[in-house]
Design an enzyme around this catalytic site. Structure first.
Site, mmCIF file in Angstrom:
data_model
loop_
_atom_site.group_PDB
_atom_site.id
_atom_site.type_symbol
_atom_site.label_atom_id
_atom_site.label_comp_id
_atom_site.label_asym_id
_atom_site.label_seq_id
_atom_site.Cartn_x
_atom_site.Cartn_y
_atom_site.Cartn_z
ATOM 1 N N GLU A 64 -16.065 -6.285 12.453
ATOM 2 C CA GLU A 64 -16.365 -4.858 12.299
ATOM 3 C C GLU A 64 -17.772 -4.485 12.740
ATOM 4 O O GLU A 64 -17.992 -3.391 13.247
ATOM 5 C CB GLU A 64 -16.155 -4.422 10.845
ATOM 6 C CG GLU A 64 -14.708 -4.511 10.419
ATOM 7 C CD GLU A 64 -14.445 -3.888 9.058
ATOM 8 O OE1 GLU A 64 -15.286 -3.081 8.587
ATOM 9 O OE2 GLU A 64 -13.404 -4.214 8.463
ATOM 10 N N GLU B 212 -3.856 1.959 -3.353
ATOM 11 C CA GLU B 212 -4.526 0.672 -3.456
ATOM 12 C C GLU B 212 -4.333 0.178 -4.876
ATOM 13 O O GLU B 212 -4.643 0.898 -5.833
ATOM 14 C CB GLU B 212 -6.030 0.801 -3.180
ATOM 15 C CG GLU B 212 -6.387 1.206 -1.767
ATOM 16 C CD GLU B 212 -6.241 0.096 -0.745
ATOM 17 O OE1 GLU B 212 -5.796 -1.009 -1.110
ATOM 18 O OE2 GLU B 212 -6.576 0.340 0.417
ATOM 19 N N HIS C 160 -8.813 -7.807 3.061
ATOM 20 C CA HIS C 160 -7.981 -8.717 2.279
ATOM 21 C C HIS C 160 -8.075 -10.111 2.881
ATOM 22 O O HIS C 160 -7.912 -10.265 4.092
ATOM 23 C CB HIS C 160 -6.507 -8.272 2.344
ATOM 24 C CG HIS C 160 -6.312 -6.828 2.054
ATOM 25 N ND1 HIS C 160 -6.354 -5.859 3.039
ATOM 26 C CD2 HIS C 160 -6.089 -6.183 0.889
ATOM 27 C CE1 HIS C 160 -6.162 -4.678 2.480
ATOM 28 N NE2 HIS C 160 -5.996 -4.838 1.187
ATOM 29 N N GLU D 141 -5.484 -3.288 -6.410
ATOM 30 C CA GLU D 141 -6.143 -4.516 -5.984
ATOM 31 C C GLU D 141 -6.916 -5.185 -7.115
ATOM 32 O O GLU D 141 -7.451 -4.516 -7.999
ATOM 33 C CB GLU D 141 -7.126 -4.215 -4.845
ATOM 34 C CG GLU D 141 -6.447 -3.666 -3.609
ATOM 35 C CD GLU D 141 -7.389 -3.335 -2.478
ATOM 36 O OE1 GLU D 141 -6.933 -3.385 -1.325
ATOM 37 O OE2 GLU D 141 -8.567 -3.027 -2.737
ATOM 38 N N HIS E 205 -2.632 -6.829 -5.296
ATOM 39 C CA HIS E 205 -2.946 -7.869 -4.327
ATOM 40 C C HIS E 205 -4.448 -8.134 -4.290
ATOM 41 O O HIS E 205 -5.243 -7.389 -4.850
ATOM 42 C CB HIS E 205 -2.416 -7.491 -2.932
ATOM 43 C CG HIS E 205 -2.960 -6.190 -2.426
ATOM 44 N ND1 HIS E 205 -2.450 -4.961 -2.815
ATOM 45 C CD2 HIS E 205 -3.968 -5.926 -1.561
ATOM 46 C CE1 HIS E 205 -3.119 -3.998 -2.210
ATOM 47 N NE2 HIS E 205 -4.043 -4.552 -1.455
ATOM 48 N N HIS F 255 0.805 -1.221 0.000
ATOM 49 C CA HIS F 255 0.000 0.000 0.000
ATOM 50 C C HIS F 255 0.842 1.277 0.000
ATOM 51 O O HIS F 255 0.308 2.363 0.263
ATOM 52 C CB HIS F 255 -0.928 0.004 1.210
ATOM 53 C CG HIS F 255 -2.004 -1.034 1.126
ATOM 54 N ND1 HIS F 255 -1.855 -2.305 1.641
ATOM 55 C CD2 HIS F 255 -3.245 -1.009 0.576
ATOM 56 C CE1 HIS F 255 -2.959 -2.995 1.428
ATOM 57 N NE2 HIS F 255 -3.813 -2.235 0.768
#
Length: 194
Positions: free
Chosen positions: A106, A135, A88, A137, A51, A44
């Site tokens: 969360e 990012e 992730h 991704e 990723h 990052h």
């Protein structure tokens, strides 16, 4: 201990202490095939390392989507609005397993509260955030229907919650321009949702 010689040295020291420096993510190619583990902080920063990631969109039975505001202390996109959860997967973990864990961590949401968790989409994107990071991704999109909307948000992860009519958000995003939407969520919600 001596003081850092420059602001760059100070940033390097801060990065070494950041919790992400002790975690790995799965580097992938453009087809989401694994290419090994990389340090999460390395993935990052700078130009980033592509990723594997996911964003999960939970709906209620009235087709409203649950948005979560990222906690202010998040290193990237703090206080921005996201889909329900994003993160992730760890090595050996499926997207569904990772999503179930993040929903619990969360929001205190357990599998008996939702139906039909599934991957519905996947896309690649790359976005920089101020001078703080990037990012890059291959992001899976997962969806489920929440039939029990009891939530217990973790304040270290979530700054706020909001139920939004999905069709209105998708068709008329200008009504929500006051919300700063995370780039991965904005991409996911502008694509067709099954």
């Amino acid at each position: 201990m001596s003081a850092p010689d420059s602001p760059a040295d100070a940033d390097a020291g801060a990065n070494l202490e950041h919790e992400n420096a002790s975690q790995d993510v799965i580097a992938v190619d453009a087809n989401d095939d694994p290419e090994g583990l990389v340090n999460r902080l390395d993935a990052h920063t700078g130009d980033g390392i592509r990723h594997r990631a996911f964003t999960a969109l939970l709906f209620d039975q009235d087709d409203r989507i649950l948005l979560a505001q990222r906690a202010p202390d998040k290193r990237l996109w703090g206080t921005w609005w996201d889909g329900t959860v994003a993160s992730h997967p760890r090595e050996g973990e499926t997207q569904e397993e990772a999503t179930r864990q993040r929903l619990d961590d969360e929001l205190g949401v357990t599998p008996d509260q939702y139906d039909d968790l599934r991957v519905t989409d996947r896309f690649e994107y790359k976005r920089y955030f101020e001078n703080a990071g990037v990012e890059h991704e291959v992001c899976a999109v997962l969806q489920a229907t929440l039939h029990d909307t009891d939530l217990d948000p973790n304040p270290e992860e979530v700054g706020g919650l909001m139920w939004v009519p999905y069709e209105r958000l998708h068709e008329q995003p200008e009504f929500y321009r006051q919300l700063r939407l995370c780039p991965w969520f904005e991409i996911a919600m502008r694509r067709d949702v099954e």
